[in-house]
Design a protein around this motif. Structure first.
Motif, PDB file in Angstrom:
ATOM      1  N   ALA A  69       2.928 -14.138   3.575  1.00  0.00           N
ATOM      2  CA  ALA A  69       2.927 -12.242   4.198  1.00  0.00           C
ATOM      3  C   ALA A  69       3.538 -11.871   5.536  1.00  0.00           C
ATOM      4  O   ALA A  69       2.492 -12.606   5.617  1.00  0.00           O
ATOM      5  N   ASP A 104       4.184  -9.372   6.796  1.00  0.00           N
ATOM      6  CA  ASP A 104       4.234  -7.489   7.173  1.00  0.00           C
ATOM      7  C   ASP A 104       4.356  -7.007   8.165  1.00  0.00           C
ATOM      8  O   ASP A 104       3.753  -6.678   8.524  1.00  0.00           O
ATOM      9  N   LYS A 119       7.150 -13.697   2.136  1.00  0.00           N
ATOM     10  CA  LYS A 119       6.981 -12.946   1.075  1.00  0.00           C
ATOM     11  C   LYS A 119       7.781 -11.662   1.665  1.00  0.00           C
ATOM     12  O   LYS A 119       6.813 -11.272   3.098  1.00  0.00           O
ATOM     13  N   LYS A 163       8.082  -3.213  -5.482  1.00  0.00           N
ATOM     14  CA  LYS A 163       7.351  -2.404  -6.285  1.00  0.00           C
ATOM     15  C   LYS A 163       8.425  -0.836  -6.679  1.00  0.00           C
ATOM     16  O   LYS A 163       8.043  -0.313  -6.856  1.00  0.00           O
ATOM     17  N   THR A 196      -4.355  -2.909  -6.851  1.00  0.00           N
ATOM     18  CA  THR A 196      -6.179  -2.897  -6.440  1.00  0.00           C
ATOM     19  C   THR A 196      -6.940  -1.840  -5.621  1.00  0.00           C
ATOM     20  O   THR A 196      -8.060  -1.708  -5.528  1.00  0.00           O
ATOM     21  N   PRO A 233      -2.829 -12.535  -4.948  1.00  0.00           N
ATOM     22  CA  PRO A 233      -2.839 -12.414  -3.331  1.00  0.00           C
ATOM     23  C   PRO A 233      -4.511 -12.022  -3.326  1.00  0.00           C
ATOM     24  O   PRO A 233      -5.152 -12.118  -4.676  1.00  0.00           O
ATOM     25  N   ARG A 293      -9.027 -15.644   0.882  1.00  0.00           N
ATOM     26  CA  ARG A 293      -8.785 -15.473   2.546  1.00  0.00           C
ATOM     27  C   ARG A 293      -9.462 -17.603   1.882  1.00  0.00           C
ATOM     28  O   ARG A 293     -10.180 -17.775   1.070  1.00  0.00           O
ATOM     29  N   GLN A 332      -9.527  -7.103   2.880  1.00  0.00           N
ATOM     30  CA  GLN A 332      -9.558  -7.579   1.343  1.00  0.00           C
ATOM     31  C   GLN A 332     -10.716  -7.574   0.657  1.00  0.00           C
ATOM     32  O   GLN A 332     -11.819  -8.340   1.420  1.00  0.00           O
ATOM     33  N   VAL A 338      -0.115 -15.385  -2.511  1.00  0.00           N
ATOM     34  CA  VAL A 338       0.254 -14.720  -1.653  1.00  0.00           C
ATOM     35  C   VAL A 338      -0.659 -14.422  -0.590  1.00  0.00           C
ATOM     36  O   VAL A 338      -1.447 -14.050  -0.773  1.00  0.00           O
ATOM     37  N   ILE A 339      -0.120 -15.358   0.698  1.00  0.00           N
ATOM     38  CA  ILE A 339      -1.488 -15.245   1.770  1.00  0.00           C
ATOM     39  C   ILE A 339      -0.770 -14.780   2.929  1.00  0.00           C
ATOM     40  O   ILE A 339       0.752 -15.407   3.064  1.00  0.00           O
ATOM     41  N   GLY A 340      -1.488 -13.947   3.736  1.00  0.00           N
ATOM     42  CA  GLY A 340      -0.502 -13.473   4.654  1.00  0.00           C
ATOM     43  C   GLY A 340      -1.147 -13.906   6.612  1.00  0.00           C
ATOM     44  O   GLY A 340      -1.167 -14.236   6.794  1.00  0.00           O
ATOM     45  N   ARG A 341      -1.895 -12.903   6.501  1.00  0.00           N
ATOM     46  CA  ARG A 341      -3.113 -12.654   7.988  1.00  0.00           C
ATOM     47  C   ARG A 341      -4.050 -14.195   8.283  1.00  0.00           C
ATOM     48  O   ARG A 341      -3.401 -14.724   9.022  1.00  0.00           O
ATOM     49  N   PRO A 342      -4.389 -14.398   7.025  1.00  0.00           N
ATOM     50  CA  PRO A 342      -5.167 -15.553   7.853  1.00  0.00           C
ATOM     51  C   PRO A 342      -3.848 -17.023   7.822  1.00  0.00           C
ATOM     52  O   PRO A 342      -4.375 -18.002   8.920  1.00  0.00           O
TER      53      PRO A 342
HETATM   54  O1  C5P Z   1      -2.687 -10.627   5.443  1.00  0.00           O
HETATM   55  P1  C5P Z   1      -3.350 -10.741   3.072  1.00  0.00           P
HETATM   56  O2  C5P Z   1      -3.537 -11.888   3.202  1.00  0.00           O
HETATM   57  O3  C5P Z   1      -4.499  -9.688   3.025  1.00  0.00           O
HETATM   58  O4  C5P Z   1      -1.545 -10.124   3.224  1.00  0.00           O
HETATM   59  C1  C5P Z   1      -1.673  -9.946   1.422  1.00  0.00           C
HETATM   60  C2  C5P Z   1      -0.436  -9.775   1.143  1.00  0.00           C
HETATM   61  O5  C5P Z   1      -0.587  -9.420  -1.082  1.00  0.00           O
HETATM   62  C3  C5P Z   1       0.387  -8.141   1.632  1.00  0.00           C
HETATM   63  O6  C5P Z   1       1.639  -8.250   2.176  1.00  0.00           O
HETATM   64  C4  C5P Z   1      -0.237  -7.059   0.250  1.00  0.00           C
HETATM   65  O7  C5P Z   1       1.031  -6.147   0.505  1.00  0.00           O
HETATM   66  C5  C5P Z   1      -0.240  -8.102  -0.635  1.00  0.00           C
HETATM   67  N1  C5P Z   1      -0.779  -7.044  -1.633  1.00  0.00           N
HETATM   68  C6  C5P Z   1      -2.476  -7.358  -1.292  1.00  0.00           C
HETATM   69  N2  C5P Z   1      -3.181  -6.373  -2.583  1.00  0.00           N
HETATM   70  C7  C5P Z   1      -2.507  -6.714  -4.571  1.00  0.00           C
HETATM   71  C8  C5P Z   1      -1.099  -6.844  -4.193  1.00  0.00           C
HETATM   72  C9  C5P Z   1      -0.392  -7.075  -3.113  1.00  0.00           C
HETATM   73  O8  C5P Z   1      -2.616  -8.263  -0.527  1.00  0.00           O
HETATM   74  N3  C5P Z   1      -3.486  -6.224  -4.486  1.00  0.00           N
END
Ligand code: C5P
Length: 237
Positions: A15, A17, A39, A67, A125, A183, A186, A195, A213-217
């Motif tokens: 992700a 962002d 993403k 979305k 969520t 998503p 962690r 989260q 889906v993994i962003g910040r980690p």
């Molecule tokens: O940084 P992190 O791993 O928390 O990023 C998660 C990604 O997944 C973000 O783009 C967030 O918008 C998305 N997401 C989420 N929780 C959900 C649906 C989508 O964190 N329930």
């Protein structure tokens, strides 16, 4: 819906962002081009449009997380327009209903064999049972998520985005090919950030997640490419 393309998709969607194109491009440059998909969501799309999406994603497989939620005709138009960015996944809200999802499905199909796969959003969520009640939806949230996932499957969606804690319940209820994209992941070595209910990559895959889906980690790690490599090693590539 049948599979749009036989090309295997990476398990990990990173992700990105970011609002600014240069920052998103820098995140991706640090990760290289292989082993993951990207993403991009509303923050990036609204600021940079389809040209920005195409420029930043390049040849990487793309998950466009818009979305969509509107009347069927408008969502169908949104899907046709979004398909021009050639995303592999595109999100729409299941709570838009059967006719809206069917219109989205038909619009996706009309974009040919490399059409986007459509993922339905069930219950965000960020909403708890009281929030659902306030907007007139029947809870508990877990049951509403299952109800919407079944409706999404009947309406021709390719899968849903779900929390790690819903994988088991949904996997037991939906068809085997129905994608569960998860998503809130962690790795043990990462901070959980905002989260709250998190799970490790290995646990989520073992429960039946198709994609994570993994962003910040990954993006905020000192060495993002190494962090991605560690996640891939954990889940076996
Ligand atoms: O940084 P992190 O791993 O928390 O990023 C998660 C990604 O997944 C973000 O783009 C967030 O918008 C998305 N997401 C989420 N929780 C959900 C649906 C989508 O964190 N329930």
């Amino acid at each position: 819906m049948s599979e749009p393309s036989p090309t295997a998709l990476p398990r990990i969607f990173v992700a990105i962002d970011r609002m600014r194109r240069e920052e998103a491009a820098a995140d991706l440059a640090r990760l290289g081009t292989e082993g993951y998909a990207v993403k991009l969501g509303l923050e990036f799309f609204v600021a940079n449009g389809p040209d920005g999406v195409r420029a930043v994603a390049g040849a990487r497989p793309l998950f466009l997380d818009l979305k969509l939620h509107d009347i069927p005709n408008t969502v169908a138009g949104g899907v046709r327009s979004a398909a021009l960015c050639k995303p592999r996944f595109l999100t729409i809200h299941a709570s838009g209903g059967r006719a809206m999802m069917a219109a989205a499905r038909d619009a996706a199909r009309s974009s040919g064999s490399d059409r986007p796969m459509l993922l339905a959003i069930t219950v965000l969520t960020s909403l708890d049972d009281a929030d659902l009640e306030a907007v007139g939806q029947r809870g508990p949230a877990g049951e509403q998520a299952l109800r919407l996932a079944m409706l999404a499957q009947e309406s021709g969606m390719d899968g849903v985005v779900c929390s790690a804690h819903e994988i088991k319940r949904l996997r037991g209820a939906v068809a085997p090919g129905f994608k569960l994209v998860v998503p809130g992941i962690r790795p043990q070595w990462a901070a959980s950030g905002d989260q709250k209910r998190v799970m490790t990559p290995r646990e989520a895959v073992d429960l039946g997640a198709d994609h994570l889906v993994i962003g910040r980690p990954i993006t905020q790690a000192a060495d993002p490419k190494d962090a991605l490599g560690r996640v891939l090693a954990e889940i076996g590539g």
